[in-house]
Design a protein around this motif. Structure first.
Motif, mmCIF file in Angstrom:
data_model
loop_
_atom_site.group_PDB
_atom_site.id
_atom_site.type_symbol
_atom_site.label_atom_id
_atom_site.label_comp_id
_atom_site.label_asym_id
_atom_site.label_seq_id
_atom_site.Cartn_x
_atom_site.Cartn_y
_atom_site.Cartn_z
ATOM 1 N N TRP A 263 -7.744 14.827 -1.224
ATOM 2 C CA TRP A 263 -8.823 14.486 -2.150
ATOM 3 C C TRP A 263 -9.708 15.703 -2.414
ATOM 4 O O TRP A 263 -10.073 16.002 -3.535
ATOM 5 C CB TRP A 263 -9.640 13.327 -1.577
ATOM 6 N N ARG A 264 -10.023 16.413 -1.350
ATOM 7 C CA ARG A 264 -10.913 17.580 -1.481
ATOM 8 C C ARG A 264 -10.241 18.731 -2.252
ATOM 9 O O ARG A 264 -10.862 19.331 -3.127
ATOM 10 C CB ARG A 264 -11.358 18.051 -0.103
ATOM 11 N N LEU B 92 0.820 -1.210 0.000
ATOM 12 C CA LEU B 92 0.000 0.000 0.000
ATOM 13 C C LEU B 92 0.858 1.265 0.000
ATOM 14 O O LEU B 92 0.450 2.290 -0.553
ATOM 15 C CB LEU B 92 -0.946 0.016 1.199
ATOM 16 N N GLN B 93 2.055 1.185 0.580
ATOM 17 C CA GLN B 93 2.930 2.355 0.556
ATOM 18 C C GLN B 93 3.312 2.692 -0.882
ATOM 19 O O GLN B 93 3.463 3.862 -1.237
ATOM 20 C CB GLN B 93 4.180 2.132 1.407
ATOM 21 N N LEU B 94 3.439 1.656 -1.725
ATOM 22 C CA LEU B 94 3.712 1.900 -3.141
ATOM 23 C C LEU B 94 2.522 2.570 -3.820
ATOM 24 O O LEU B 94 2.698 3.403 -4.720
ATOM 25 C CB LEU B 94 4.064 0.589 -3.844
ATOM 26 N N VAL B 95 1.323 2.221 -3.389
ATOM 27 C CA VAL B 95 0.127 2.888 -3.921
ATOM 28 C C VAL B 95 0.151 4.363 -3.518
ATOM 29 O O VAL B 95 -0.094 5.249 -4.344
ATOM 30 C CB VAL B 95 -1.167 2.196 -3.432
ATOM 31 N N TYR B 96 0.471 4.637 -2.251
ATOM 32 C CA TYR B 96 0.529 6.032 -1.801
ATOM 33 C C TYR B 96 1.609 6.790 -2.566
ATOM 34 O O TYR B 96 1.423 7.953 -2.943
ATOM 35 C CB TYR B 96 0.800 6.119 -0.299
ATOM 36 N N TRP B 97 2.751 6.141 -2.784
ATOM 37 C CA TRP B 97 3.837 6.763 -3.545
ATOM 38 C C TRP B 97 3.369 7.088 -4.964
ATOM 39 O O TRP B 97 3.634 8.169 -5.484
ATOM 40 C CB TRP B 97 5.031 5.808 -3.582
ATOM 41 N N THR B 98 2.644 6.157 -5.571
ATOM 42 C CA THR B 98 2.134 6.352 -6.934
ATOM 43 C C THR B 98 1.153 7.523 -6.978
ATOM 44 O O THR B 98 1.227 8.364 -7.881
ATOM 45 C CB THR B 98 1.459 5.062 -7.438
ATOM 46 N N ILE B 99 0.249 7.586 -6.018
ATOM 47 C CA ILE B 99 -0.686 8.719 -5.951
ATOM 48 C C ILE B 99 0.092 10.020 -5.808
ATOM 49 O O ILE B 99 -0.226 11.022 -6.452
ATOM 50 C CB ILE B 99 -1.695 8.546 -4.797
ATOM 51 N N GLY B 100 1.128 9.994 -4.990
ATOM 52 C CA GLY B 100 1.941 11.187 -4.781
ATOM 53 C C GLY B 100 2.681 11.649 -6.028
ATOM 54 O O GLY B 100 2.980 12.828 -6.178
ATOM 55 N N ARG B 101 2.969 10.756 -6.940
ATOM 56 C CA ARG B 101 3.647 11.130 -8.188
ATOM 57 C C ARG B 101 2.718 11.895 -9.123
ATOM 58 O O ARG B 101 3.159 12.780 -9.848
ATOM 59 C CB ARG B 101 4.177 9.902 -8.943
ATOM 60 N N ASP B 102 1.416 11.531 -9.122
ATOM 61 C CA ASP B 102 0.460 12.177 -10.028
ATOM 62 C C ASP B 102 -0.928 12.204 -9.374
ATOM 63 O O ASP B 102 -1.791 11.399 -9.707
ATOM 64 C CB ASP B 102 0.416 11.431 -11.370
ATOM 65 N N PRO B 103 -1.136 13.133 -8.430
ATOM 66 C CA PRO B 103 -2.394 13.146 -7.671
ATOM 67 C C PRO B 103 -3.652 13.307 -8.512
ATOM 68 O O PRO B 103 -4.684 12.739 -8.173
ATOM 69 C CB PRO B 103 -2.231 14.333 -6.714
ATOM 70 N N LEU B 104 -3.581 14.042 -9.594
ATOM 71 C CA LEU B 104 -4.789 14.215 -10.406
ATOM 72 C C LEU B 104 -5.162 12.929 -11.131
ATOM 73 O O LEU B 104 -6.334 12.537 -11.153
ATOM 74 C CB LEU B 104 -4.604 15.350 -11.407
ATOM 75 N N ARG B 105 -4.182 12.286 -11.701
ATOM 76 C CA ARG B 105 -4.452 11.045 -12.424
ATOM 77 C C ARG B 105 -4.975 9.951 -11.495
ATOM 78 O O ARG B 105 -5.866 9.189 -11.862
ATOM 79 C CB ARG B 105 -3.176 10.565 -13.113
ATOM 80 N N PHE B 106 -4.413 9.876 -10.291
ATOM 81 C CA PHE B 106 -4.773 8.806 -9.366
ATOM 82 C C PHE B 106 -5.728 9.263 -8.266
ATOM 83 O O PHE B 106 -5.908 8.575 -7.264
ATOM 84 C CB PHE B 106 -3.508 8.183 -8.768
ATOM 85 N N ARG B 107 -6.369 10.399 -8.472
ATOM 86 C CA ARG B 107 -7.327 10.923 -7.497
ATOM 87 C C ARG B 107 -8.418 9.920 -7.131
ATOM 88 O O ARG B 107 -8.809 9.840 -5.962
ATOM 89 C CB ARG B 107 -7.950 12.223 -8.004
ATOM 90 N N PRO B 108 -8.933 9.096 -8.071
ATOM 91 C CA PRO B 108 -9.959 8.118 -7.691
ATOM 92 C C PRO B 108 -9.480 7.089 -6.650
ATOM 93 O O PRO B 108 -10.302 6.469 -5.979
ATOM 94 C CB PRO B 108 -10.302 7.419 -9.013
#
Length: 127
Positions: A121-122, A58-74
């Motif tokens: 998210w908001r 899950l930390q890798l998921v958080y890292w991925t979201i952190g790289r591109d928050p708009l793309r991975f916002r869902p």
């Protein structure tokens, strides 16, 4: 908040959460002997190592979201649920006297991170 600032903030939140998680979780792979010496032997090591492995993933998921928050916002609400899946049960167990204060404190950090995930998210909603 400007869209650029919102994206930077979301990046910082998710990247910091990922780094914190790795720092906290990685040593747990080596904690079994120490737990046994402390009189708390692990009776189901597959649960310990399964938890640590899943949490590190899950930390890798958080890292991925952190790289591109708009793309991975869902994925952000799912990240909140992941934090709640540890924080809320531990809070209930603490209230019932079934876990110690140190465990409760660590789970409270996860609950605080979940609030930051909700903020990210908001604020990225309009970015």
């Amino acid at each position: 908040m400007t869209p650029g600032r919102a994206i930077r903030t979301a990046r910082q939140i998710f990247t910091a959460a990922a780094l914190y998680g790795v720092i906290v979780l990685l040593p747990m792979y080596f904690a079994e002997p120490m737990m046994a010496r402390a009189g708390r032997p692990v009776t189901h090591p597959e649960l310990l190592y399964g938890f640590v492995g899943l949490a590190l993933a899950l930390q890798l998921v958080y890292w991925t979201i952190g790289r591109d928050p708009l793309r991975f916002r869902p994925l952000m609400p799912i990240a909140v649920l992941a934090k709640w899946s540890f924080g809320i049960p531990v809070a209930i167990l603490f209230a019932a006297g079934r876990v110690d204060a140190a465990t409760f404190t660590l789970s409270s950090i996860d609950l605080a991170i979940s609030i930051l995930f909700l903020v990210a998210w908001r604020i990225t909603r309009t970015a």
